[in-house]
Scaffold this active site. Structure first.
Site, PDB file in Angstrom:
ATOM      1  N   PRO A  58      43.295  39.269  50.989  1.00 59.89           N
ATOM      2  CA  PRO A  58      43.022  37.650  50.920  1.00 59.89           C
ATOM      3  C   PRO A  58      41.400  37.578  49.352  1.00 59.89           C
ATOM      4  CG  PRO A  58      41.868  37.537  52.785  1.00 59.89           C
ATOM      5  CD  PRO A  58      43.450  38.958  52.312  1.00 59.89           C
ATOM      6  N   CYS A  59      41.967  39.262  48.320  1.00 58.79           N
ATOM      7  CA  CYS A  59      40.901  39.093  47.362  1.00 58.79           C
ATOM      8  C   CYS A  59      40.104  37.838  46.620  1.00 58.79           C
ATOM      9  CB  CYS A  59      41.112  40.589  46.553  1.00 58.79           C
ATOM     10  SG  CYS A  59      42.610  40.157  45.858  1.00 58.79           S
ATOM     11  N   HIS A  60      41.538  36.782  46.288  1.00 54.31           N
ATOM     12  CA  HIS A  60      40.303  35.762  46.192  1.00 54.31           C
ATOM     13  C   HIS A  60      39.487  34.942  46.647  1.00 54.31           C
ATOM     14  CE1 HIS A  60      43.508  34.340  48.729  1.00 54.31           C
ATOM     15  NE2 HIS A  60      43.394  33.663  48.721  1.00 54.31           N
TER      16      HIS A  60
END
Length: 159
Positions: free
Chosen positions: A128-130
């Protein structure tokens, strides 16, 4: 080296490109990202791994899934892999700053390097880089675009 298959997945946030072998997921890419070509067969080959990844991503985007249960193979430098493993520790609905990630890696001066590694994450959504934002709380860059990053964070904040 294992052969990989890629599939275009239509989603409510736009097309995603999934890359997998029969054993693991290697990538979830946005339309403007460079897809891996080495050992990748382009076509419509169906595999259980791609089916499973597409189903889980769809459930996530529909608010019915908060975590993923897929075997992943992260391909990158050792530093990138450390960053991506740290991203996987960020709980659903929460965010961390680039600086917090750098501190967790015991290198508080590596904020920019963390940002660069974050931008090269080959398995968007699932790694989850967001969920990584600027220290000020503003959204940083996102391969899928800032409107999609905001939409994903809003989705995760819904009860």
């Amino acid at each position: 080296m294992e052969n990989k298959v890629q599939r275009r997945m239509e989603s409510e946030i736009g097309p995603l490109f999934l890359v997998a072998s029969s054993h693991a997921l290697y990538g979830v890419f946005w339309k403007d990202q460079k897809l891996p070509t080495e050992n990748t067969v382009d076509g419509t080959t169906e595999t259980a791994m791609l089916d499973n990844a597409e189903a889980q991503i769809t459930e996530y985007l529909n608010g019915k899934r908060t975590s993923f249960d897929l075997p992943l193979i992260l391909e990158g430098t050792e530093f990138q892999k450390r960053v991506w493993r740290e991203l996987q520790k960020i709980p659903y609905g929460q965010t961390k700053s680039y600086k917090e990630i750098a501190i967790a890696l015991k290198d508080p001066n590596a904020c920019r390097a963390v940002g660069t590694a974050n931008g090269k994450n080959p398995i968007s959504l699932i790694v989850p880089c967001h969920r990584v934002i600027n220290e000020s709380g503003k959204l940083g860059g996102y391969a899928g675009g800032l409107p999609i990053k905001a939409k994903l964070l809003d989705l995760e904040r819904k009860p």
